[in-house]
Scaffold this motif. Structure first.
Motif, PDB file in Angstrom:
ATOM      1  N   SER A  73       0.830  -1.196   0.000  1.00 51.45           N
ATOM      2  CA  SER A  73       0.000   0.000   0.000  1.00 51.45           C
ATOM      3  C   SER A  73       0.870   1.254   0.000  1.00 51.45           C
ATOM      4  N   GLY A  74       0.513   2.200  -0.862  1.00 47.06           N
ATOM      5  CA  GLY A  74       1.223   3.479  -0.879  1.00 47.06           C
ATOM      6  C   GLY A  74       2.471   3.495  -1.749  1.00 47.06           C
ATOM      7  N   CYS A  75       2.763   2.386  -2.479  1.00 48.66           N
ATOM      8  CA  CYS A  75       4.010   2.347  -3.256  1.00 48.66           C
ATOM      9  C   CYS A  75       3.886   3.087  -4.589  1.00 48.66           C
ATOM     10  N   GLY A  76       2.666   3.476  -4.969  1.00 49.45           N
ATOM     11  CA  GLY A  76       2.499   4.254  -6.196  1.00 49.45           C
ATOM     12  C   GLY A  76       1.767   3.533  -7.320  1.00 49.45           C
ATOM     13  N   LYS A  77       1.164   2.380  -7.033  1.00 46.52           N
ATOM     14  CA  LYS A  77       0.493   1.598  -8.076  1.00 46.52           C
ATOM     15  C   LYS A  77      -0.648   2.371  -8.723  1.00 46.52           C
ATOM     16  N   THR A  78      -1.515   2.927  -7.871  1.00 49.35           N
ATOM     17  CA  THR A  78      -2.685   3.626  -8.411  1.00 49.35           C
ATOM     18  C   THR A  78      -2.258   4.858  -9.196  1.00 49.35           C
ATOM     19  N   THR A  79      -1.219   5.536  -8.704  1.00 49.39           N
ATOM     20  CA  THR A  79      -0.735   6.719  -9.432  1.00 49.39           C
ATOM     21  C   THR A  79      -0.241   6.312 -10.820  1.00 49.39           C
TER      22      THR A  79
HETATM   23  N1  ATP Z   1      -3.532  13.434  -5.411  1.00 52.69           N
HETATM   24  C1  ATP Z   1      -2.564  13.217  -4.511  1.00 52.69           C
HETATM   25  N2  ATP Z   1      -2.019  14.209  -3.803  1.00 52.69           N
HETATM   26  C2  ATP Z   1      -1.027  13.994  -2.916  1.00 52.69           C
HETATM   27  N3  ATP Z   1      -0.506  12.769  -2.657  1.00 52.69           N
HETATM   28  C3  ATP Z   1      -1.017  11.734  -3.318  1.00 52.69           C
HETATM   29  C4  ATP Z   1      -2.069  11.872  -4.280  1.00 52.69           C
HETATM   30  N4  ATP Z   1      -2.358  10.650  -4.780  1.00 52.69           N
HETATM   31  C5  ATP Z   1      -1.517   9.779  -4.156  1.00 52.69           C
HETATM   32  N5  ATP Z   1      -0.721  10.422  -3.288  1.00 52.69           N
HETATM   33  C6  ATP Z   1       0.352   9.799  -2.458  1.00 52.69           C
HETATM   34  O1  ATP Z   1       1.193   9.079  -3.323  1.00 52.69           O
HETATM   35  C7  ATP Z   1       1.621   7.857  -2.719  1.00 52.69           C
HETATM   36  C8  ATP Z   1       1.255   6.673  -3.610  1.00 52.69           C
HETATM   37  O2  ATP Z   1      -0.150   6.519  -3.623  1.00 52.69           O
HETATM   38  P1  ATP Z   1      -0.891   5.442  -4.549  1.00 52.69           P
HETATM   39  O3  ATP Z   1      -2.352   5.572  -4.322  1.00 52.69           O
HETATM   40  O4  ATP Z   1      -0.404   5.552  -5.935  1.00 52.69           O
HETATM   41  O5  ATP Z   1      -0.346   4.069  -3.903  1.00 52.69           O
HETATM   42  P2  ATP Z   1      -0.905   2.587  -4.044  1.00 52.69           P
HETATM   43  O6  ATP Z   1       0.305   1.721  -4.192  1.00 52.69           O
HETATM   44  O7  ATP Z   1      -1.914   2.509  -5.105  1.00 52.69           O
HETATM   45  O8  ATP Z   1      -1.562   2.347  -2.620  1.00 52.69           O
HETATM   46  P3  ATP Z   1      -2.902   1.507  -2.242  1.00 52.69           P
HETATM   47  O9  ATP Z   1      -2.578   0.071  -2.511  1.00 52.69           O
HETATM   48  O10 ATP Z   1      -3.027   1.812  -0.765  1.00 52.69           O
HETATM   49  O11 ATP Z   1      -4.008   2.058  -3.048  1.00 52.69           O
HETATM   50  C9  ATP Z   1       0.967   7.812  -1.356  1.00 52.69           C
HETATM   51  O12 ATP Z   1       1.915   8.279  -0.418  1.00 52.69           O
HETATM   52  C10 ATP Z   1      -0.194   8.782  -1.476  1.00 52.69           C
HETATM   53  O13 ATP Z   1      -0.489   9.360  -0.245  1.00 52.69           O
END
Ligand code: ATP
Length: 358
Positions: free
Chosen positions: A38-44
């Protein structure tokens, strides 16, 4: 053509750098998973691909066309990309059929053709009988299939899936895993699937990109991730992997090596270019450890043995000082008691490449 090339992508939110030089080359029709905590940047990363986020540096090309770079940005609706979100993103006030038809209507398809296409794709995902229901009256799995039907209807050449099974119970997850595999075979779409569940990633994807803190650590087929992890973090992510120290590494030049592990000689696998070195790190899985008769091997003290049907899952403290915790699966029938002294052997292991060794 719907191959995807992500080249040296950087993305920050404010002063937080979320993606660091992410590069992935994905072939047309591949099913890839992005796996990471979680939080590694996948969704981004997924949002950058879909066109919901702009890049700070690097580029993304889909089917040979650059769709994202700091100089240009093709909007989401012109990328030929379908997205299946965790929360399905269905219109609550529309029926199943209208949800599926919506994108076709926006793209200008005439009603008779649209109706025929909707009936066809609802048939494919076995939702024909539920065409007039609203999303609130569907199960989680059925909603997921509506989202997939929408991708089928739009003939999306790339389908992005954001943890699509995260809200579902175990039984439904299994069924939908099969659904995704069938959808992939039928549509020929390039699938980009993000998850933090390694079992899901290994089961579905032809290649998995393991991600941590905004970087891709390794992008490889599941078996290679399991057998030849690139670094300690990947080794720990996959299949209950464990990493311990070895000494006196002596490669034999053919992808194999001898070393001393917990004071005993072990035959290991390694990269072909591996060189002799005094210290190395070795990754392995519970299945690589075996209980052996006699005293020739690694001494271990049983902490706990749990009955798991076909085997006893056994936790031990091992090694000359008895201070290295290990887990092994001992085939049933077997009986072990806490405090029992046993002898174990490491039958297989992978020497982590030098840059990852400490
Ligand atoms: N719009 C935004 N503004 C500021 N920070 C953001 C934004 N979107 C994501 N982040 C930050 O970027 C980092 C990566 O988030 P992301 O959602 O890409 O991770 P993830 O791997 O998909 O996590 P998860 O499995 O919990 O969904 C996190 O620290 C999050 O807080």
């Amino acid at each position: 053509m719907s191959d995807i090339t992500i080249d040296a992508l950087d993305k920050s939110f404010g002063r937080t750098r979320v993606l660091h030089e992410v590069s992935l080359a994905i072939a047309s029709g591949e099913f890839i998973a992005v796996l990471g905590p979680s939080g590694c940047g996948k969704t981004t990363l997924l949002r950058c691909l879909a066109g919901f986020e702009r890049l700070d540096a690097g580029s993304i090309a889909i089917g040979g066309e650059t769709v994202s770079s700091p100089r240009g940005h093709v909007p989401p609706e012109r990328r030929g990309v379908g997205v299946v979100f965790q929360n399905y993103a269905l219109w609550p006030h529309m029926t199943v059929a209208r949800n599926v038809a919506y994108g076709l209507k926006i793209s200008g398809m005439a009603k008779p053709a649209r109706d025929a296409r909707v009936a066809e794709v609802l048939g494919l995902v076995e939702l024909g009988d539920l065409a007039d229901r609203r999303p609130a009256d569907l199960s989680g799995g059925q909603r997921q299939r509506v989202a997939l039907a929408r991708c089928l209807a739009m003939e999306s050449r790339v389908v992005l899936l954001d943890e699509p099974l995260a809200n579902l119970d175990v039984h439904l997850r299994g069924t939908l895993e099969e659904e995704f595999a069938r959808f992939h075979a039928r549509s020929g779409a390039t699938m980009f699937y993000i998850t933090h569940d390694q079992a899901e990633a290994l089961a579905l994807a032809t290649r998995v990109a393991v991600m941590d803190r905004g970087r891709i650590l390794q992008f490889a087929p599941p078996e290679q991730l399991f057998r030849e992890p690139a670094c300690e973090t990947v080794a720990g992510f996959i299949g209950e992997g464990r990493v311990i120290a070895a000494s006196d590494l002596a490669p034999t030049g053919d992808g194999r090596a001898h070393a001393s592990v917990l004071g005993h000689p072990a035959a290991l696998r390694c990269a072909r270019g591996e060189r002799p070195r005094p210290r190395a790190r070795v990754s392995f899985h519970p299945g690589d450890l075996h209980m052996v008769p006699g005293a020739q091997g690694i001494a271990a003290n049983v902490l706990r043995a749990t009955y798991r049907g076909a085997y006893l899952r056994t936790e031990v403290m091992a090694g000359p000082a008895g201070d290295v915790p290990l887990t092994l699966n001992i085939p049933a029938p077997a009986s072990l008691t806490q405090g029992q002294r046993i002898t174990i052997a490491l039958r297989d292991g992978w020497v982590l490449p030098d840059r990852a060794a400490s």
